[in-house]
Write an enzyme that holds these catalytic residues in place. Structure first.
Site, PDB file in Angstrom:
ATOM      1  N   ARG A 272     -10.805   2.350   8.568  1.00  0.00           N
ATOM      2  CA  ARG A 272     -10.276   1.215   8.818  1.00  0.00           C
ATOM      3  C   ARG A 272     -11.556   0.186   9.446  1.00  0.00           C
ATOM      4  O   ARG A 272     -11.433  -1.131   9.535  1.00  0.00           O
ATOM      5  CB  ARG A 272      -9.345   1.060  10.080  1.00  0.00           C
ATOM      6  CG  ARG A 272      -8.587  -0.049  10.398  1.00  0.00           C
ATOM      7  CD  ARG A 272      -7.394   0.343  11.394  1.00  0.00           C
ATOM      8  NE  ARG A 272      -6.553   1.065  10.953  1.00  0.00           N
ATOM      9  CZ  ARG A 272      -5.415   0.821  10.493  1.00  0.00           C
ATOM     10  NH1 ARG A 272      -5.233  -0.560   9.864  1.00  0.00           N
ATOM     11  NH2 ARG A 272      -4.301   1.626  10.050  1.00  0.00           N
TER      12      ARG A 272
ATOM     13  N   ARG B 273      -1.703  -9.859  13.443  1.00  0.00           N
ATOM     14  CA  ARG B 273      -2.190  -8.972  12.553  1.00  0.00           C
ATOM     15  C   ARG B 273      -3.174  -9.046  11.437  1.00  0.00           C
ATOM     16  O   ARG B 273      -4.152  -8.643  11.132  1.00  0.00           O
ATOM     17  CB  ARG B 273      -0.962  -8.211  12.021  1.00  0.00           C
ATOM     18  CG  ARG B 273      -0.328  -7.344  13.110  1.00  0.00           C
ATOM     19  CD  ARG B 273       1.243  -7.190  12.584  1.00  0.00           C
ATOM     20  NE  ARG B 273       1.225  -6.165  11.570  1.00  0.00           N
ATOM     21  CZ  ARG B 273       2.192  -5.885  10.990  1.00  0.00           C
ATOM     22  NH1 ARG B 273       3.532  -6.532  10.861  1.00  0.00           N
ATOM     23  NH2 ARG B 273       2.314  -4.726  10.066  1.00  0.00           N
TER      24      ARG B 273
ATOM     25  N   ARG C 263      12.463  -8.330  13.043  1.00  0.00           N
ATOM     26  CA  ARG C 263      11.937  -7.633  14.082  1.00  0.00           C
ATOM     27  C   ARG C 263      10.418  -8.265  14.535  1.00  0.00           C
ATOM     28  O   ARG C 263      10.020  -9.182  13.868  1.00  0.00           O
ATOM     29  CB  ARG C 263      11.186  -6.450  13.424  1.00  0.00           C
ATOM     30  CG  ARG C 263      12.184  -5.040  13.108  1.00  0.00           C
ATOM     31  CD  ARG C 263      11.460  -4.076  12.630  1.00  0.00           C
ATOM     32  NE  ARG C 263      10.234  -4.252  11.753  1.00  0.00           N
ATOM     33  CZ  ARG C 263       9.571  -3.419  10.981  1.00  0.00           C
ATOM     34  NH1 ARG C 263       9.892  -2.376  11.287  1.00  0.00           N
ATOM     35  NH2 ARG C 263       8.399  -3.750  10.503  1.00  0.00           N
TER      36      ARG C 263
ATOM     37  N   LYS D 205       0.941  -1.149  -0.238  1.00  0.00           N
ATOM     38  CA  LYS D 205      -0.006   0.034   0.020  1.00  0.00           C
ATOM     39  C   LYS D 205       0.820   1.416  -0.130  1.00  0.00           C
ATOM     40  O   LYS D 205       0.581   2.313  -0.712  1.00  0.00           O
ATOM     41  CB  LYS D 205      -0.752   0.086   1.358  1.00  0.00           C
ATOM     42  CG  LYS D 205      -1.940  -0.862   1.315  1.00  0.00           C
ATOM     43  CD  LYS D 205      -3.095  -0.655   2.455  1.00  0.00           C
ATOM     44  CE  LYS D 205      -2.608  -0.416   3.662  1.00  0.00           C
ATOM     45  NZ  LYS D 205      -2.345  -1.712   4.412  1.00  0.00           N
TER      46      LYS D 205
ATOM     47  N   ARG E  89      11.933 -10.631   5.799  1.00  0.00           N
ATOM     48  CA  ARG E  89      12.636  -9.521   6.111  1.00  0.00           C
ATOM     49  C   ARG E  89      13.600  -9.552   7.309  1.00  0.00           C
ATOM     50  O   ARG E  89      13.219  -9.929   8.472  1.00  0.00           O
ATOM     51  CB  ARG E  89      11.467  -8.439   6.579  1.00  0.00           C
ATOM     52  CG  ARG E  89      11.249  -7.691   5.458  1.00  0.00           C
ATOM     53  CD  ARG E  89      10.691  -6.228   5.856  1.00  0.00           C
ATOM     54  NE  ARG E  89       9.620  -5.987   6.705  1.00  0.00           N
ATOM     55  CZ  ARG E  89       8.713  -5.316   6.832  1.00  0.00           C
ATOM     56  NH1 ARG E  89       8.610  -4.482   5.846  1.00  0.00           N
ATOM     57  NH2 ARG E  89       7.856  -5.068   7.632  1.00  0.00           N
TER      58      ARG E  89
END
Ligand SMILES: [Zn+2]
Length: 216
Positions: free
Chosen positions: A83, A166, A155, A8, A122
């Site tokens: 949201r 999430r 992370r 996004k 990542r």
């Protein structure tokens, strides 16, 4: 709209350039309001300081303040707002009051497995936050930053367990929104599994057509 990792932010950056629109990402806007110490900013800060979520009506008022500003007269790009369904209803009502309408609700879709594959790979260097990906952009030496030799870590946000949580929250909140915009005929879906360039070409073409139609 779109799950974390669907691109996004990347797409928004390009659209802002294509269409010369102001870009309002909820997190940035709240932080800006807090920094400016406006009345709304102070209100938002009280919640943030307590570690609470900023309530819908405060977020909505902060966003509306932006939409009423001079720079947004010819349009705007929202990210992270609405949201939830209640937020979408407030936005809808507020726009109607102002005689304005949304051009489209853009959804960049990506399956959960793809999001987890992208984000859980990542790695970030501890010294300068340089970003790598174990699969798509690996460092020359495993676990070591090419640029400064510091250690690479994952992370907490990028750990698969956290990501799944999430994603669960995302689905729970966003699916009603997707239905709502679909019913209104505003939803446009894009396949986030395609390359960023392809996604960008398609979104740009879609928006250009819709804006042209709106002018007729
Ligand atoms: Zn580094």
């Amino acid at each position: 709209m779109g799950p974390p990792g669907a691109g996004k932010g990347t797409q928004a950056e390009r659209l802002v350039e294509d269409f010369d629109l102001p870009y309002y990402a909820t997190g940035d806007i709240l932080r800006a309001a807090v920094k400016e110490e406006s009345n709304l900013g102070r209100e938002a800060k009280e919640y943030m300081d307590r570690g609470d979520l900023v309530p819908d009506d405060v977020i909505c008022r902060v966003i509306m303040e932006r939409l009423d500003s001079e720079e947004a007269a010819d349009g705007f790009l929202l990210d992270g707002f609405p949201r939830t369904l209640p937020q979408a209803e407030v936005l809808d009502e507020a726009l109607e009051k102002r005689g304005r309408t949304l051009t489209a609700a853009l959804l960049i879709d990506a399956p959960d497995e793809e999001v987890i594959r992208r984000l859980s790979g990542r790695r970030i260097c501890v010294k300068n936050q340089h970003v790598y990906h174990v699969e798509f952009d690996p460092p020359k030496n495993e676990g070591v930053c090419d640029q400064d030799g510091s250690r690479l870590i994952q992370r907490d946000d990028d750990k698969p367990e956290t990501l799944q949580k999430r994603l669960d929250v995302y689905h729970e909140q966003t699916e009603p929104l997707i239905d709502w915009y679909e019913d209104k005929g505003l939803l446009r879906r894009f396949d986030g599994a395609r390359s960023p360039d392809e996604v960008h070409d398609r979104i740009r073409a879609t928006l250009a057509t819709l804006r042209l139609e709106a002018e007729l």
